[in-house]
Design an enzyme around this catalytic site. Structure first.
Site, PDB file in Angstrom:
ATOM      1  N   ALA A  11       0.883  -1.177   0.000  1.00  0.00           N
ATOM      2  CA  ALA A  11       0.000   0.000   0.000  1.00  0.00           C
ATOM      3  C   ALA A  11       0.920   1.227   0.000  1.00  0.00           C
ATOM      4  O   ALA A  11       2.132   1.073  -0.179  1.00  0.00           O
ATOM      5  CB  ALA A  11      -0.910  -0.051   1.217  1.00  0.00           C
ATOM      6  N   SER A 128       7.717   6.856  11.277  1.00  0.00           N
ATOM      7  CA  SER A 128       6.877   8.045  11.248  1.00  0.00           C
ATOM      8  C   SER A 128       7.243   8.969  10.099  1.00  0.00           C
ATOM      9  O   SER A 128       8.396   9.037   9.693  1.00  0.00           O
ATOM     10  CB  SER A 128       6.999   8.824  12.556  1.00  0.00           C
ATOM     11  OG  SER A 128       6.220  10.004  12.473  1.00  0.00           O
ATOM     12  N   LYS A 182       7.206   4.673  19.437  1.00  0.00           N
ATOM     13  CA  LYS A 182       6.402   5.220  18.334  1.00  0.00           C
ATOM     14  C   LYS A 182       4.983   5.551  18.822  1.00  0.00           C
ATOM     15  O   LYS A 182       4.389   6.557  18.421  1.00  0.00           O
ATOM     16  CB  LYS A 182       6.350   4.231  17.165  1.00  0.00           C
ATOM     17  CG  LYS A 182       5.396   4.631  16.027  1.00  0.00           C
ATOM     18  CD  LYS A 182       5.758   5.993  15.451  1.00  0.00           C
ATOM     19  CE  LYS A 182       5.050   6.415  14.180  1.00  0.00           C
ATOM     20  NZ  LYS A 182       3.641   6.249  14.048  1.00  0.00           N
ATOM     21  N   GLU A 189       1.912  13.580  19.284  1.00  0.00           N
ATOM     22  CA  GLU A 189       1.324  14.138  18.047  1.00  0.00           C
ATOM     23  C   GLU A 189      -0.132  14.571  18.294  1.00  0.00           C
ATOM     24  O   GLU A 189      -0.550  15.659  17.891  1.00  0.00           O
ATOM     25  CB  GLU A 189       1.408  13.064  16.951  1.00  0.00           C
ATOM     26  CG  GLU A 189       0.656  13.326  15.667  1.00  0.00           C
ATOM     27  CD  GLU A 189       0.733  12.091  14.722  1.00  0.00           C
ATOM     28  OE1 GLU A 189       1.855  11.605  14.465  1.00  0.00           O
ATOM     29  OE2 GLU A 189      -0.328  11.624  14.266  1.00  0.00           O
TER      30      GLU A 189
END
Ligand code: 6PG
Length: 476
Positions: A11, A128, A182, A189
């Site tokens: 993908a 990321s 992460k 974030e």
């Protein structure tokens, strides 16, 4: 066998990482469940470098140099387990399986142990930077056995973003540590995005600025201490005009924020570790609240009260918001780093916070100028009690604290929700308080449940005989 690395799951993220490897001169074996995606990638970008087209897992694994390195880029969860199983069946001891998805770190711990038992190296790697980062240089957070990094590290470092020549990739620590880190990155974030959202809301509703004007404000902020990817893209999103209506795009987007789960995981883990990540938690809850569309519709029109007084000096208030944003952001990062420290202790990972600040300076979504300062702070004192105690951040907050209070109190008076600003300020005030009402909590717990308390003036645990003569006894 000619390929140095294999990528399965083509993908967007997988394709872009595969292309990134190829552009760095590696021969990349490609595999996807449906071969159409592999062929599409080759047709569109086959000239990026050397690719080996494969159809079956056996062919894919057979195309790789030993020790084999396979990067899995499929949807986190069951799909990942299925691919790991297929690969493990045909790979050999010493080979390396890398999971580059947003896996839950406890899954990674489990998978690493299962693969280790079969002689395979399993590396859970947080990646990321979105689509663009995957292609042009992401931040990479690989966990897993240190030995595997010797063979894998140079490849990952070469495709990662670089800041001042330093790769935004380093070995994080054992088993699930890469995905844990992460996850916390994503939590930060969320907090960062929520804080930016609150700043935008205030500029819009307290000052009456237009989306276009606010885009200018963010552009300006991006040239100072707030300089960061998220502030930069905020300006771009706000400046975007909808082609269909001529309105700012932000006004035609439904105001219900979605989430794929990493923010929620961060908060769940923080609850287990007992670490107050209030900024991240408020951000997750704010998204949930925004998504409660029926409830919001029913509540729309509830009274705001009559205290509303708009700020008289727009320039001053804009600067107040900037400072409140910076101070709250420092708190959110401080909390995230506390969670990383607690995770490291809980799982014996030996994580180095300074390394994380270093690799988050580029490539990732939370990349920001002030990560340099975080790196400096941990270099100066690796055992820092809290980021907000580092001299630079302490001074930055102290300079901003009046602005911060003005912003929160104005927002409260105007009825503009600022959960992340407010909770970050409350966290700061609680942390610096000499005494907290927790003493009363302890008294209450002792009253109804004989849960005991400690005294400020003596060792040991004590209980007051609340239903007796109310004298005190030592219980240990
Ligand atoms: C990154 C991002 C990415 C994440 C998206 C969407 O570091 O590149 O964190 O991994 O999946 O930001 O997350 P939500 O859908 O939960 O907002």
């Amino acid at each position: 066998a000619t390929a140095q690395i294999g990528v399965t799951g083509l993908a967007v993220m997988g394709s872009n990482i595969a292309r990134n490897f190829a552009r760095h001169g590696y021969t990349v074996a490609l595999h996807n469940r449906s071969v159409a995606k592999t062929d599409a990638l080759l047709a569109e970008h086959g000239t990026d470098g050397e690719f080996v087209r494969t159809e079956t897992i056996e062919e894919f694994v057979g195309a790789l140099e030993k020790p084999r390195r396979v990067l899995i880029m499929v949807k986190a969860g069951e799909a990942t387990d299925a691919v790991i199983e297929e690969l493990a069946a045909v790979m050999e001891p010493g080979d390396i399986i890398i999971d580059g998805g947003n896996a839950l770190y406890t899954d990674t711990i489990r998978r690493e142990a299962a693969m280790a038992a079969r002689g395979l190296n399993f590396v859970g790697a947080g990646i990321s930077g979105g689509e663009e980062g995957a292609l042009n240089g992401p931040a990479i957070m690989p966990g897993g056995p240190k030995e595997s990094y010797e063979s894998l590290g140079p490849l990952l470092e070469s495709i990662s973003a670089k800041v001042d020549g330093v790769p935004c990739c380093t070995h994080i620590g054992p088993d699930g540590s890469g995905h844990f880190v992460k996850m916390v990155h994503n939590g930060i974030e969320y907090a960062d995005m929520q804080l930016i959202g609150e700043a935008y809301h205030l500029l819009r509703d307290a000052l009456g600025a237009s989306a276009g004007e606010i885009a200018e404000v963010f552009t300006q902020w991006n040239s100072g201490e707030l300089e960061s990817y998220l502030v930069e893209i905020t300006a771009q999103v706000l400046a975007q005009v909808d082609a269909k209506t001529g309105e700012p795009l932000v006004d035609v987007i439904v105001d219900a924020a979605e989430q794929k789960g990493t923010g929620r995981w961060t908060v769940k883990s923080a609850l287990d570790l007992g670490i107050p990540v209030t900024g991240i938690a408020e951000a997750v809850f704010a998204r949930a609240l925004s998504g409660s569309r029926a409830q919001r519709k029913a509540a729309h029109g509830l009274a705001a009260g009559t205290l509303a007084e708009k700020p008289s000096d727009a320039v001053q208030f804009t600067e107040d918001i900037r400072r409140a944003l910076y101070a709250s952001k420092i708190v959110a990062y401080a909390q995230g780093f506390d969670q990383i420290a607690a995770g490291s202790t809980e799982y014996n990972w030996g994580l180095r916070p300074g390394d994380l600040a270093t690799i988050w300076r580029g490539g990732c979504i939370i990349r920001a100028r002030f990560l340099d300062r975080i790196k400096d702070a941990y270099e100066a004192d690796p055992l820092l009690q809290s980021l907000i105690l580092a001299p630079y951040f302490r001074a930055a907050i102290e300079e901003s604290v009046d602005s911060w209070r003005r912003v929160v109190s104005t927002a409260v008076q105007l009825g503009i929700p600022v959960p992340a600003f407010a909770s970050s300020l409350a966290y700061y005030d609680a942390l610096r308080a000499e005494r907290l009402p927790a003493a009363l909590t302890q008294g209450q717990r002792d009253f109804f449940g004989a849960h005991t308390y400690e005294r400020v003036d003596a060792e040991g645990h004590y209980h007051t005989l609340w239903s007796g003569d109310r004298s005190e006894v030592r219980t240990d």
